[in-house]
Motif scaffolding. Sequence first.
Motif, short mmCIF file in Angstrom:
data_model
loop_
_atom_site.label_atom_id
_atom_site.label_comp_id
_atom_site.label_asym_id
_atom_site.label_seq_id
_atom_site.Cartn_x
_atom_site.Cartn_y
_atom_site.Cartn_z
N SER A 49 15.01 45.74 4.59
CA SER A 49 14.15 46.74 3.95
C SER A 49 13.34 47.49 4.99
N GLN A 85 13.97 48.43 -3.68
CA GLN A 85 14.28 47.09 -4.15
C GLN A 85 13.40 46.75 -5.37
N ASP A 161 18.27 50.09 -1.36
CA ASP A 161 17.81 48.75 -1.02
C ASP A 161 18.12 47.77 -2.16
N GLU A 162 19.15 47.02 -1.99
CA GLU A 162 19.62 46.07 -3.01
C GLU A 162 19.52 46.64 -4.42
MG LIG Z 1 14.31 43.77 1.23
#
Ligand SMILES: [Mg+2]
Lengths: 267, 277
Positions: A49, A85, A161-162
């Motif tokens: 991140s 995220q 991010d994810e």
């Molecule tokens: Mg992360």
Amino acid sequence: MKEIIRLREVNKTFTSEKGHNIEALQDINLSIEESQFICLLGPSGSGKSTLLRLMAGLMDASEGEVEVMGKSIKKPISEASMVFQEYSLLPWRNIIDNVAFGLEVRKVPKKEGYAIARNILGKFGLEGFEKNYPYELSGGMQQRAAIARAMAVSPEILYMDEPFGALDAHTRLQMQQELISFWLKDKRTIVFVTHSVEEAIFLGTRIIVMSSRPGRIIEDFQIDLPYPRDRWSGKFGHYFNRLMDLMNGKSSITEEYSEVYNQCNNL
Amino acid sequence: MKKLKEVVITLIFPILFLIMWQILSIRIDNHMILPELQRVIGILLEPRQSLIGIGSLFWNIYISLMRVLIGYGMAIILGVPLGIMIGCSRKIEKLLSGFLNLFRPIPPLAWVPLVLAWFGIASIATVVGVTSGKLYTLLNNLKLSMLFIIFMGAFFPILTNTIFGIKGVQKTLVDSVLTLGANKWHVLLKVLLPASMPSILTGLKIGLGVAWMCLVSAEMLPGSIAGVGYLITHAYQVTRIDIVITGIVTISLIGIFFEGIFRFIEKKFFKWQSMSR
Ligand SMILES: [Mg+2]
Ligand SMILES: Nc1ncnc2c1ncn2[C@@H]1O[C@H](COP(=O)(O)OP(=O)(O)OP(=O)(O)O)[C@@H](O)[C@H]1O
């Protein structure tokens, strides 16, 4: 191919509340070319991140240089957008106003902005939810709306991010397909963070593997598989095994695994 | 049906209270101690009649509301932008918060003697130079001393809650709009302000409550010649307890009315806040 993102000798150190130094990123050298689908893979806390935030201009490096589109980056640029995220929709805006946000600040006429937003929402299975508020949607639906919002501005670079972390397996596969076709259509650059090995191989043209404490790049290679990818193909399996071993700590890649790597590429 | 039940439940104690009052007033049988219910209701029902030579109930409410409106309005005009600036910028916070914290603990009414010494009986009429006419009657009632005290009472709750609201905005929200192409103004107007609005509104609500309390107390001070607070003190001096009670009831009713407005706004515009995770 043209270089679009460049990191030179980047370090990022955080100072915790108690005054400890946390080396989130160490010695990052990275060159990312245009139109690539980059997957950043690594365990929790490996600085994925953080790396993404540096590239997005949301954070400054402690040392080193981050260049995006030929310029040193100081703040977010309008050519890049990001999916976070965490949940990041504006809770007081309904879904369509959230998705149209980037267009709104770009002064795109409201009608036009809504048309674009509606189109993307449709693709992501969110038609009929335009007027709903984020709290009325499930976590996975909110995340899909956040992806739609980042895509609505048709960015040159998309940081993710994810993004599929909160989705159920079925929706996840669907969204992966959707993302691939979005990418294949006009080949924007995507930097995609995940800790799913399988997801990385399914999506990326290149995989960058990171280790934690300190966050470092420990492996970086291309995936030479045509799209759409077949999860059951032998080559996929080879990549998978190799990455799993790497993630499980058998990280003396250079000797032991270069052989496997070569085998993969020769298949 | 369910609604009706709820209404009945909330009304039980008020009605019991009124019945007790009525029984007591009949038993005591002295309207200088506790007047009967109907005397108070009678005055409330005819708010235009002149009372004990200081104008009607309406007039006194009007004067009180004007005072609050101006003092409270000033507190909003200063408190909200200042709160936003302090909430947004560490530098401004360092510059101002120490100074402001000197004044925060002072109860607004502690300013009374000082303010009377400074402003005396000067009013807005004195400031703008109106000396006669209907406008004069109104403006002359807007004493600077009272406005100042109301301002002081309302200012800090508004300021504190605004700062709290701005600082509490989730960082990801700001980051996400920055990556969508928002500039500083967009961040302020489209994220920070709406996100902190519930907290600002809380500040406004508390501020108004304090302003209203300060007002009524300030109006009980010497030199006051109109307003609900004055009505109460003056009625007491001429032993009209029914009017004293009417004044108190009026204050309560207006308080409830304000509260209702805020509740309406919160329900209507800030549902997302109570529902969001
Ligand atoms: Mg992360
Ligand atoms: N703002 C911050 N202040 C202090 N430390 C931070 C901050 N942000 C990240 N860190 C630290 O930096 C390291 C890397 O964090 P980062 O969030 O980049 O990891 P990640 O790879 O994204 O992990 P995950 O997969 O769990 O999301 C962690 O040790 C974290 O504690």
